[in-house]
Design a protein around this motif. Structure first.
Motif, PDB file in Angstrom:
ATOM      1  N   LYS A  13       0.820  -1.196   0.000  1.00 38.41           N
ATOM      2  CA  LYS A  13       0.000   0.000   0.000  1.00 38.41           C
ATOM      3  C   LYS A  13       0.862   1.257   0.000  1.00 38.41           C
ATOM      4  CE  LYS A  13      -4.325   1.094   2.074  1.00 38.41           C
ATOM      5  NZ  LYS A  13      -5.334   0.770   3.007  1.00 38.41           N
ATOM      6  N   THR A  14       0.481   2.249  -0.817  1.00 33.64           N
ATOM      7  CA  THR A  14       1.251   3.486  -0.910  1.00 33.64           C
ATOM      8  C   THR A  14       0.428   4.727  -0.601  1.00 33.64           C
ATOM      9  OG1 THR A  14       0.821   3.651  -3.283  1.00 33.64           O
ATOM     10  CG2 THR A  14       2.851   2.509  -2.600  1.00 33.64           C
ATOM     11  N   SER A  15      -0.869   4.578  -0.374  1.00 34.64           N
ATOM     12  CA  SER A  15      -1.705   5.716   0.012  1.00 34.64           C
ATOM     13  C   SER A  15      -2.879   5.213   0.843  1.00 34.64           C
ATOM     14  CB  SER A  15      -2.198   6.496  -1.213  1.00 34.64           C
ATOM     15  OG  SER A  15      -3.060   5.703  -1.994  1.00 34.64           O
ATOM     16  N   TRP A  16      -3.428   6.110   1.647  1.00 26.72           N
ATOM     17  CA  TRP A  16      -4.473   5.749   2.601  1.00 26.72           C
ATOM     18  C   TRP A  16      -5.636   6.736   2.524  1.00 26.72           C
ATOM     19  CZ3 TRP A  16       0.625   4.989   3.080  1.00 26.72           C
ATOM     20  CH2 TRP A  16       1.050   3.710   3.449  1.00 26.72           C
ATOM     21  N   PRO A  17      -6.438   6.698   1.474  1.00 27.32           N
ATOM     22  CA  PRO A  17      -7.561   7.630   1.362  1.00 27.32           C
ATOM     23  C   PRO A  17      -8.593   7.449   2.471  1.00 27.32           C
ATOM     24  CG  PRO A  17      -7.670   5.966  -0.362  1.00 27.32           C
ATOM     25  CD  PRO A  17      -6.341   5.801   0.325  1.00 27.32           C
ATOM     26  N   GLU A  18      -8.622   6.292   3.067  1.00 27.61           N
ATOM     27  CA  GLU A  18      -9.606   6.019   4.117  1.00 27.61           C
ATOM     28  C   GLU A  18      -9.355   6.781   5.413  1.00 27.61           C
ATOM     29  OE1 GLU A  18      -6.530   2.624   4.545  1.00 27.61           O
ATOM     30  OE2 GLU A  18      -7.336   3.893   2.944  1.00 27.61           O
ATOM     31  N   VAL A  19      -8.196   7.410   5.567  1.00 28.94           N
ATOM     32  CA  VAL A  19      -7.916   8.143   6.802  1.00 28.94           C
ATOM     33  C   VAL A  19      -8.288   9.623   6.725  1.00 28.94           C
ATOM     34  CG1 VAL A  19      -6.074   6.523   7.401  1.00 28.94           C
ATOM     35  CG2 VAL A  19      -5.482   8.727   6.376  1.00 28.94           C
ATOM     36  N   VAL A  20      -8.690  10.091   5.547  1.00 31.51           N
ATOM     37  CA  VAL A  20      -9.093  11.493   5.411  1.00 31.51           C
ATOM     38  C   VAL A  20     -10.272  11.757   6.344  1.00 31.51           C
ATOM     39  CG1 VAL A  20     -10.052  13.233   3.844  1.00 31.51           C
ATOM     40  CG2 VAL A  20      -8.241  11.689   3.051  1.00 31.51           C
ATOM     41  N   GLY A  21     -10.155  12.785   7.175  1.00 28.16           N
ATOM     42  CA  GLY A  21     -11.212  13.137   8.121  1.00 28.16           C
ATOM     43  C   GLY A  21     -11.015  12.557   9.511  1.00 28.16           C
ATOM     44  N   LEU A  22     -10.055  11.644   9.664  1.00 25.45           N
ATOM     45  CA  LEU A  22      -9.784  11.057  10.976  1.00 25.45           C
ATOM     46  C   LEU A  22      -8.801  11.940  11.739  1.00 25.45           C
ATOM     47  CD1 LEU A  22      -9.300   7.276  10.062  1.00 25.45           C
ATOM     48  CD2 LEU A  22     -11.400   8.450  10.780  1.00 25.45           C
ATOM     49  N   THR A  23      -8.634  11.666  13.022  1.00 30.50           N
ATOM     50  CA  THR A  23      -7.624  12.374  13.797  1.00 30.50           C
ATOM     51  C   THR A  23      -6.242  11.884  13.361  1.00 30.50           C
ATOM     52  OG1 THR A  23      -7.483  10.739  15.567  1.00 30.50           O
ATOM     53  CG2 THR A  23      -9.162  12.486  15.814  1.00 30.50           C
ATOM     54  N   ILE A  24      -5.220  12.661  13.680  1.00 30.57           N
ATOM     55  CA  ILE A  24      -3.852  12.256  13.347  1.00 30.57           C
ATOM     56  C   ILE A  24      -3.526  10.931  14.021  1.00 30.57           C
ATOM     57  CG2 ILE A  24      -1.417  12.863  13.626  1.00 30.57           C
ATOM     58  CD1 ILE A  24      -2.328  15.813  13.270  1.00 30.57           C
ATOM     59  N   LYS A  25      -3.931  10.780  15.273  1.00 32.75           N
ATOM     60  CA  LYS A  25      -3.654   9.538  16.011  1.00 32.75           C
ATOM     61  C   LYS A  25      -4.304   8.338  15.312  1.00 32.75           C
ATOM     62  CE  LYS A  25      -4.190   7.300  20.439  1.00 32.75           C
ATOM     63  NZ  LYS A  25      -5.114   7.035  21.482  1.00 32.75           N
ATOM     64  N   GLU A  26      -5.574   8.490  14.915  1.00 31.70           N
ATOM     65  CA  GLU A  26      -6.270   7.393  14.233  1.00 31.70           C
ATOM     66  C   GLU A  26      -5.600   7.065  12.902  1.00 31.70           C
ATOM     67  OE1 GLU A  26     -10.849   8.134  15.783  1.00 31.70           O
ATOM     68  OE2 GLU A  26     -10.054   9.371  14.154  1.00 31.70           O
ATOM     69  N   ALA A  27      -5.224   8.105  12.167  1.00 34.74           N
ATOM     70  CA  ALA A  27      -4.566   7.897  10.874  1.00 34.74           C
ATOM     71  C   ALA A  27      -3.242   7.159  11.049  1.00 34.74           C
ATOM     72  CB  ALA A  27      -4.346   9.240  10.183  1.00 34.74           C
ATOM     73  N   LYS A  28      -2.456   7.581  12.044  1.00 33.49           N
ATOM     74  CA  LYS A  28      -1.173   6.915  12.303  1.00 33.49           C
ATOM     75  C   LYS A  28      -1.376   5.434  12.610  1.00 33.49           C
ATOM     76  CE  LYS A  28       1.683  10.694  14.097  1.00 33.49           C
ATOM     77  NZ  LYS A  28       2.390  11.182  15.303  1.00 33.49           N
ATOM     78  N   GLU A  29      -2.369   5.111  13.427  1.00 36.55           N
ATOM     79  CA  GLU A  29      -2.626   3.712  13.794  1.00 36.55           C
ATOM     80  C   GLU A  29      -2.940   2.868  12.571  1.00 36.55           C
ATOM     81  OE1 GLU A  29      -5.732   4.007  16.732  1.00 36.55           O
ATOM     82  OE2 GLU A  29      -4.343   4.680  18.286  1.00 36.55           O
ATOM     83  N   ILE A  30      -3.753   3.393  11.666  1.00 36.79           N
ATOM     84  CA  ILE A  30      -4.125   2.649  10.462  1.00 36.79           C
ATOM     85  C   ILE A  30      -2.918   2.479   9.545  1.00 36.79           C
ATOM     86  CG2 ILE A  30      -5.486   2.796   8.335  1.00 36.79           C
ATOM     87  CD1 ILE A  30      -7.710   4.086  10.142  1.00 36.79           C
ATOM     88  N   ILE A  31      -2.155   3.548   9.363  1.00 34.15           N
ATOM     89  CA  ILE A  31      -0.986   3.481   8.478  1.00 34.15           C
ATOM     90  C   ILE A  31       0.049   2.502   9.031  1.00 34.15           C
ATOM     91  CG2 ILE A  31       0.970   4.793   7.547  1.00 34.15           C
ATOM     92  CD1 ILE A  31      -1.040   7.240   7.519  1.00 34.15           C
ATOM     93  N   ILE A  32       0.310   2.559  10.327  1.00 31.57           N
ATOM     94  CA  ILE A  32       1.286   1.651  10.947  1.00 31.57           C
ATOM     95  C   ILE A  32       0.836   0.191  10.839  1.00 31.57           C
ATOM     96  CG2 ILE A  32       2.253   0.953  13.197  1.00 31.57           C
ATOM     97  CD1 ILE A  32       3.740   3.281  11.921  1.00 31.57           C
ATOM     98  N   LYS A  33      -0.460  -0.041  10.926  1.00 34.93           N
ATOM     99  CA  LYS A  33      -0.958  -1.414  10.782  1.00 34.93           C
ATOM    100  C   LYS A  33      -0.635  -1.948   9.384  1.00 34.93           C
ATOM    101  CE  LYS A  33      -5.220  -2.103  11.979  1.00 34.93           C
ATOM    102  NZ  LYS A  33      -6.680  -2.302  11.966  1.00 34.93           N
ATOM    103  N   ASP A  34      -0.790  -1.101   8.369  1.00 36.52           N
ATOM    104  CA  ASP A  34      -0.515  -1.504   6.986  1.00 36.52           C
ATOM    105  C   ASP A  34       0.968  -1.476   6.648  1.00 36.52           C
ATOM    106  OD1 ASP A  34      -3.227  -1.812   6.441  1.00 36.52           O
ATOM    107  OD2 ASP A  34      -3.444   0.223   5.664  1.00 36.52           O
ATOM    108  N   LYS A  35       1.707  -0.556   7.273  1.00 33.85           N
ATOM    109  CA  LYS A  35       3.132  -0.369   6.949  1.00 33.85           C
ATOM    110  C   LYS A  35       3.898  -0.141   8.246  1.00 33.85           C
ATOM    111  CE  LYS A  35       6.060   2.342   3.847  1.00 33.85           C
ATOM    112  NZ  LYS A  35       6.661   1.171   3.242  1.00 33.85           N
ATOM    113  N   PRO A  36       4.232  -1.225   8.958  1.00 38.05           N
ATOM    114  CA  PRO A  36       4.869  -1.107  10.270  1.00 38.05           C
ATOM    115  C   PRO A  36       6.180  -0.334  10.291  1.00 38.05           C
ATOM    116  CG  PRO A  36       4.172  -3.368   9.855  1.00 38.05           C
ATOM    117  CD  PRO A  36       3.985  -2.608   8.579  1.00 38.05           C
ATOM    118  N   ASP A  37       6.882  -0.278   9.162  1.00 36.06           N
ATOM    119  CA  ASP A  37       8.163   0.424   9.121  1.00 36.06           C
ATOM    120  C   ASP A  37       8.019   1.891   8.700  1.00 36.06           C
ATOM    121  OD1 ASP A  37       7.435  -0.191   6.501  1.00 36.06           O
ATOM    122  OD2 ASP A  37       9.502  -0.453   5.834  1.00 36.06           O
TER     123      ASP A  37
END
Length: 72
Positions: A13-37
């Motif tokens: 995965k290289t982009s996360w359109p599903e995090v638009v509108g979420l808090t920064i904390k929520e967005a970080k959690e989703i991105i880290i789940k998909d891309k731990p590094d």
């Protein structure tokens, strides 16, 4: 297939359109789940950023005023 899709062929995965509108904390959690590094960098909307490519860097552009600013 878009660049944000995870596919069985090993594309990551290289982009996360599903995090638009979420808090920064929520967005970080989703991105880290998909891309731990991921090296997540929060940047104010409109800021100048470098154009160098770093495969682990994910920029979150944020900058909505949530409440009326006031003297307090």
């Amino acid at each position: 297939m878009s660049s944000s899709d995870d596919v069985a062929g090993g594309c990551k995965k290289t982009s996360w359109p599903e995090v638009v509108g979420l808090t920064i904390k929520e967005a970080k959690e989703i991105i880290i789940k998909d891309k731990p590094d991921a090296d997540i960098v929060v940047v104010p909307v409109g800021s100048a950023v470098t154009e160098d490519f770093r495969p682990n860097r994910v920029r979150i552009f944020a900058g909505t005023v949530a409440e009326i600013p006031h003297v307090g």
